[in-house]
Design an enzyme around this catalytic site. Sequence first.
Site, PDB file in Angstrom:
ATOM      1  CB  SER A 214     -25.082   0.239  -5.740  1.00 15.84           C
ATOM      2  OG  SER A 214     -24.457   1.251  -4.992  1.00 15.84           O
TER       3      SER A 214
ATOM      4  CG  HIS B 267     -24.824   0.348 -10.395  1.00 15.52           C
ATOM      5  ND1 HIS B 267     -24.095  -0.804 -10.205  1.00 15.52           N
ATOM      6  CD2 HIS B 267     -24.310   1.262  -9.539  1.00 15.52           C
ATOM      7  CE1 HIS B 267     -23.177  -0.586  -9.263  1.00 15.52           C
ATOM      8  NE2 HIS B 267     -23.295   0.640  -8.846  1.00 15.52           N
TER       9      HIS B 267
ATOM     10  CB  SER C 296     -16.704  -1.779  -7.454  1.00 14.24           C
ATOM     11  OG  SER C 296     -17.776  -1.153  -8.169  1.00 14.24           O
TER      12      SER C 296
END
Length: 221
Positions: free
Chosen positions: A62, A67, A91
Amino acid sequence: MAYTTRAVSNEGLIAGLVRSGILTESAVKEAMLAVDRGLFSADGQAAYEDAPHSIGQGQTISAPHMHCYALQWCWRHNKDARAILDVGAGSGYLVAALSRLYPNSHVLGIEIVPELVAKARQNLNQFDDSLLASGKVDLVVGNGWKSLNERKFDIIHVGAAAETVPQELVSAMSPGGIMIIPVGRQNENQEILVIRKDAHGKVHQDSMMGVRYVPLVKERQ
Ligand code: SAH
């Protein structure tokens, strides 16, 4: 997106988020400075632009401002979370950042694509090889709709959009807990919800902004 910065380092990226008025919580700033986003993206220097990037398998890490918002909503609500769940860990970036923001917590990351879990484990170990080894962080292959086994979490972050709020995840919120979740169909308007459960178990939800996320799948195809 309007917030796009063209930074070439993690520090530059964070400075851009501060300049644009998005990043205002100093604890979140410290956590984001501590976690070099370049370790979690395969895109080299582009990792420091405020945009989503491919992480393979048709999925994306993202954008940093998302985040940042998610971490700040969590932080303003709860500064002492102990049990944290990241569904669709991708990730592994947010697992790392949540673990830095809440050093006394345990963070469980669940990701449905095994290849991404393998890569996220590498990413996390490169970042800090004590996190997985010590058990402060766990990263598992699983389906966030059904891998929870009655466990309860003070913070739940969901990194992919469900068509409606999964009741399984609402049940997994502890009293006083918070969930950040994008909701809506693919290619239609999606919104990110902040859901809070009060001490009596009553649930309140606020729509924070329009977003575009990959789907939270019910089963792996
Ligand atoms: N926060 C992550 C977001 C990754 S994209 C990051 O920034 O890196 C969302 C992820 O959700 C994808 O990797 C996708 O494989 C995963 N996903 C989708 N449905 C899922 C489910 N039911 N359970 C667990 N993970 C899921």
